[in-house]
Design a protein around this motif. Structure first.
Motif, short mmCIF file in Angstrom:
data_model
loop_
_atom_site.label_atom_id
_atom_site.label_comp_id
_atom_site.label_asym_id
_atom_site.label_seq_id
_atom_site.Cartn_x
_atom_site.Cartn_y
_atom_site.Cartn_z
N SER A 154 -73.57 45.54 50.30
CA SER A 154 -73.35 44.72 51.48
C SER A 154 -72.35 45.39 52.43
O SER A 154 -72.56 45.43 53.65
CB SER A 154 -72.84 43.34 51.07
N ASN A 159 -68.13 41.78 65.09
CA ASN A 159 -68.88 43.02 64.86
C ASN A 159 -69.20 43.75 66.16
O ASN A 159 -69.19 44.98 66.20
CB ASN A 159 -70.18 42.72 64.10
N THR A 208 -66.48 39.76 55.86
CA THR A 208 -67.04 41.10 55.96
C THR A 208 -66.80 41.70 57.34
O THR A 208 -66.44 42.88 57.47
CB THR A 208 -68.55 41.07 55.65
N ALA A 209 -66.98 40.89 58.37
CA ALA A 209 -66.75 41.37 59.74
C ALA A 209 -65.29 41.79 59.94
O ALA A 209 -65.01 42.82 60.57
CB ALA A 209 -67.15 40.29 60.74
N ALA A 217 -68.76 36.03 63.36
CA ALA A 217 -68.93 37.36 62.75
C ALA A 217 -69.63 38.30 63.71
O ALA A 217 -69.26 39.49 63.82
CB ALA A 217 -69.72 37.24 61.44
N GLY A 219 -72.62 31.36 54.20
CA GLY A 219 -72.78 31.25 55.64
C GLY A 219 -71.56 30.80 56.41
O GLY A 219 -71.59 30.74 57.64
N LYS A 226 -71.59 32.66 61.38
CA LYS A 226 -72.47 33.72 61.90
C LYS A 226 -72.10 34.15 63.31
O LYS A 226 -72.03 35.36 63.61
CB LYS A 226 -73.92 33.23 61.87
N ALA A 280 -72.94 46.84 56.23
CA ALA A 280 -72.07 46.41 57.34
C ALA A 280 -71.43 47.61 58.02
O ALA A 280 -71.34 47.66 59.26
CB ALA A 280 -71.00 45.46 56.81
N PRO A 298 -69.45 35.66 55.97
CA PRO A 298 -69.79 36.61 57.02
C PRO A 298 -68.58 37.04 57.84
O PRO A 298 -68.49 38.19 58.29
CB PRO A 298 -70.78 35.84 57.90
#
Length: 282
Positions: free
Chosen positions: A52, A16, A267-268, A12, A260, A9, A56, A264
């Protein structure tokens, strides 16, 4: 032994934050980053993933266009659309969603994605650039494994990493990324004889085969690091990894959770790739 949780998390969020700032700078120049999601299926899991990615992209200031080709799309139709998008100067990045229609293989169509827009590194050219150590976009999941390890200060140089899985999506590209970090890499797979003997000799074990609970304490030596790339659905509809977390906890020095951990960060990184593609194309 206490087993550290390699949570993704925080990493990410940092990725981001940088991506959002860079996307805003492009938007101020009148060139907002634009991602095209090509969808040739009606698969529920794919639909969830598309949502998702949409969320994002929105959070990061990236325009996201869904291109729905339908479940009956032929290889020729998919290739034609990918070629069209690759030639469209207003499109910075392209992602092809799987599963593909019956009878269509990824190898049949992925080469139609221009390498400079192939932000998930699925085309043969992108994979070739990665193998040659040349600039290009690696598959985000493979990159996420390396970035997660670095973020948690897990050394890779000179260490033995066992990767369980040899797909073009994770295993093979991860091999190249780990070699670039000066790791010594063993690739294990379904034909490997005595998998526990192979993985228990490694300092780091990466599980990426799509078999829930495959990796247990018998596969891991005391103090090893375990990174779980698996995303499997159990009988209750919950997402679970390729590692039996309860078995490994207390023996491994560190373990990435599912969900988790790697997810994440993946995707980032995809969103960062979109912005990089936009910057490169300006």
């Amino acid at each position: 032994m206490d087993t550290t949780s390699l949570i993704g998390k925080e990493l990410a969020a940092a990725i981001n934050a940088d991506t959002k700032q860079r996307a805003a700078a492009l938007t101020e120049q009148g060139a907002a980053p634009r991602l095209a999601l090509v969808i040739p299926n009606d698969d529920p899991a794919s639909a969830w993933y598309v949502k998702s990615l949409n969320r994002a992209a929105e959070r990061n200031g990236i325009a996201c266009e869904k291109v729905d080709l339908g479940v009956d799309a032929t290889a020729e139709q998919i290739r034609a659309k990918l070629t069209e998008l690759s030639q469209d100067p207003s499109v910075d990045a392209i992602m092809l969603q799987t599963p593909l229609p019956k009878g269509v293989g990824l190898d049949d169509v992925s080469s139609a994605i221009a390498a400079e827009k192939d932000v998930d590194g699925v085309s043969p050219l992108s994979l070739g650039l990665l193998a040659a150590g040349l600039p290009g976009f690696p598959p985000a999941t493979s990159e996420a494994v390396v970035e997660l390890a670095k973020f948690h200060e897990i050394p890779l140089a000179g260490r033995h990493v066992a990767v369980v899985g040899r797909s073009n999506v994770v295993g093979k590209p991860l091999l190249q990324l780990l070699l670039a970090e000066n790791a010594t890499v063993t690739i294990a797979h379904s034909r490997t004889t005595d998998l526990p003997a192979v993985t228990s000799a490694a300092d780091v074990v990466v599980a990426a085969v799509g078999r829930a609970g495959l990796i247990t304490a018998d596969h891991v030596r005391e103090g090893a690091v375990v990174i779980d790339v698996g995303t499997n659905e159990d009988e209750n509809g919950n997402i679970t990894g390729d590692v039996n977390a309860a078995s490994v906890t207390g023996k491994a020095a560190a373990l990435s959770p599912v969900p988790g951990g790697v997810g994440p960060v993946t995707t980032a990184l995809l969103m960062r790739h979109v912005v990089q593609a936009a910057e490169n194309g300006r």
